[in-house]
Design an enzyme around this catalytic site. Structure first.
Site, PDB file in Angstrom:
ATOM      1  N   HIS A  38       1.855  39.472 -25.072  1.00  0.00           N
ATOM      2  CA  HIS A  38       1.621  38.626 -23.903  1.00  0.00           C
ATOM      3  C   HIS A  38       0.147  38.582 -23.527  1.00  0.00           C
ATOM      4  O   HIS A  38      -0.322  37.574 -22.993  1.00  0.00           O
ATOM      5  CB  HIS A  38       2.488  39.071 -22.724  1.00  0.00           C
ATOM      6  CG  HIS A  38       3.833  38.455 -22.757  1.00  0.00           C
ATOM      7  ND1 HIS A  38       4.849  38.929 -23.552  1.00  0.00           N
ATOM      8  CD2 HIS A  38       4.337  37.364 -22.119  1.00  0.00           C
ATOM      9  CE1 HIS A  38       5.919  38.162 -23.391  1.00  0.00           C
ATOM     10  NE2 HIS A  38       5.629  37.201 -22.540  1.00  0.00           N
TER      11      HIS A  38
ATOM     12  N   TYR B 158       5.208  44.389 -26.639  1.00  0.00           N
ATOM     13  CA  TYR B 158       5.502  43.265 -25.749  1.00  0.00           C
ATOM     14  C   TYR B 158       4.270  42.933 -24.902  1.00  0.00           C
ATOM     15  O   TYR B 158       3.883  41.768 -24.782  1.00  0.00           O
ATOM     16  CB  TYR B 158       6.701  43.602 -24.851  1.00  0.00           C
ATOM     17  CG  TYR B 158       7.098  42.481 -23.925  1.00  0.00           C
ATOM     18  CD1 TYR B 158       7.991  41.501 -24.331  1.00  0.00           C
ATOM     19  CD2 TYR B 158       6.568  42.397 -22.641  1.00  0.00           C
ATOM     20  CE1 TYR B 158       8.352  40.463 -23.488  1.00  0.00           C
ATOM     21  CE2 TYR B 158       6.922  41.363 -21.789  1.00  0.00           C
ATOM     22  CZ  TYR B 158       7.809  40.401 -22.217  1.00  0.00           C
ATOM     23  OH  TYR B 158       8.157  39.372 -21.380  1.00  0.00           O
TER      24      TYR B 158
ATOM     25  N   TRP C  42       7.580  30.795 -30.135  1.00  0.00           N
ATOM     26  CA  TRP C  42       7.335  31.972 -29.297  1.00  0.00           C
ATOM     27  C   TRP C  42       8.575  32.861 -29.253  1.00  0.00           C
ATOM     28  O   TRP C  42       8.486  34.071 -29.367  1.00  0.00           O
ATOM     29  CB  TRP C  42       6.905  31.553 -27.890  1.00  0.00           C
ATOM     30  CG  TRP C  42       6.593  32.727 -27.007  1.00  0.00           C
ATOM     31  CD1 TRP C  42       7.394  33.258 -26.031  1.00  0.00           C
ATOM     32  CD2 TRP C  42       5.417  33.536 -27.029  1.00  0.00           C
ATOM     33  NE1 TRP C  42       6.775  34.331 -25.445  1.00  0.00           N
ATOM     34  CE2 TRP C  42       5.568  34.523 -26.042  1.00  0.00           C
ATOM     35  CE3 TRP C  42       4.257  33.507 -27.789  1.00  0.00           C
ATOM     36  CZ2 TRP C  42       4.590  35.491 -25.784  1.00  0.00           C
ATOM     37  CZ3 TRP C  42       3.275  34.466 -27.531  1.00  0.00           C
ATOM     38  CH2 TRP C  42       3.449  35.441 -26.537  1.00  0.00           C
ATOM     39  N   TRP C  43       9.738  32.238 -29.090  1.00  0.00           N
ATOM     40  CA  TRP C  43      10.980  33.020 -29.090  1.00  0.00           C
ATOM     41  C   TRP C  43      11.123  33.803 -30.391  1.00  0.00           C
ATOM     42  O   TRP C  43      11.460  34.988 -30.371  1.00  0.00           O
ATOM     43  CB  TRP C  43      12.184  32.111 -28.905  1.00  0.00           C
ATOM     44  CG  TRP C  43      12.359  31.531 -27.538  1.00  0.00           C
ATOM     45  CD1 TRP C  43      11.714  31.884 -26.382  1.00  0.00           C
ATOM     46  CD2 TRP C  43      13.242  30.477 -27.183  1.00  0.00           C
ATOM     47  NE1 TRP C  43      12.147  31.122 -25.337  1.00  0.00           N
ATOM     48  CE2 TRP C  43      13.092  30.243 -25.801  1.00  0.00           C
ATOM     49  CE3 TRP C  43      14.150  29.709 -27.898  1.00  0.00           C
ATOM     50  CZ2 TRP C  43      13.819  29.273 -25.120  1.00  0.00           C
ATOM     51  CZ3 TRP C  43      14.875  28.735 -27.221  1.00  0.00           C
ATOM     52  CH2 TRP C  43      14.711  28.524 -25.846  1.00  0.00           C
TER      53      TRP C  43
ATOM     54  N   TYR D 156       2.985  32.632 -12.571  1.00  0.00           N
ATOM     55  CA  TYR D 156       4.027  33.224 -13.413  1.00  0.00           C
ATOM     56  C   TYR D 156       3.664  34.675 -13.679  1.00  0.00           C
ATOM     57  O   TYR D 156       2.616  34.962 -14.249  1.00  0.00           O
ATOM     58  CB  TYR D 156       4.126  32.420 -14.709  1.00  0.00           C
ATOM     59  CG  TYR D 156       5.262  32.768 -15.655  1.00  0.00           C
ATOM     60  CD1 TYR D 156       6.242  33.691 -15.335  1.00  0.00           C
ATOM     61  CD2 TYR D 156       5.349  32.140 -16.885  1.00  0.00           C
ATOM     62  CE1 TYR D 156       7.275  33.969 -16.220  1.00  0.00           C
ATOM     63  CE2 TYR D 156       6.373  32.412 -17.779  1.00  0.00           C
ATOM     64  CZ  TYR D 156       7.331  33.335 -17.432  1.00  0.00           C
ATOM     65  OH  TYR D 156       8.351  33.623 -18.313  1.00  0.00           O
TER      66      TYR D 156
END
Length: 102
Positions: free
Chosen positions: A21, A17, A74-75, A40
């Site tokens: 990112h 993960y 992306w999902w 963010y």
């Protein structure tokens, strides 16, 4: 408007993960910026694998981008790492601000 929400990683997926990112697609980053997403951040509770995200939205914000092709890709790219809905969007729960200090 500042928004916060939480998501959940699948067991054993932390490193991947973080890697994905760190390699965020430039077109996704540009879409978020163009949509008014600022400041963010995503934090990880390593004891529970719960992700805590917070972002400042000055436009439509990231919560309204689910119909875009970039976000849907992306999902799909992230779906093997986290709890997802049938459309592959991350299962997320909004969080209520109870304290703020500037």
């Amino acid at each position: 408007m500042k928004v916060a929400f939480k998501m959940k990683l699948k067991p054993g997926c932390r490193e991947e993960y973080i890697k994905r990112h760190n390699e965020i697609w430039p077109e996704l980053s540009a879409l978020l910026t163009a949509s008014g997403v600022r400041d963010y951040s995503i934090f990880l509770d390593e004891e529970t694998d719960v992700l805590f995200a917070v972002q400042q939205n000055i436009g439509q914000g990231s919560q309204d981008l689910g119909n875009t092709e970039i976000v849907q890709r992306w999902w799909a790219h992230m779906a093997d790492l986290m709890d997802t809905n049938p459309d592959q969007s991350p299962v997320s729960s909004p969080l209520t601000m109870v304290f703020h200090l500037d």
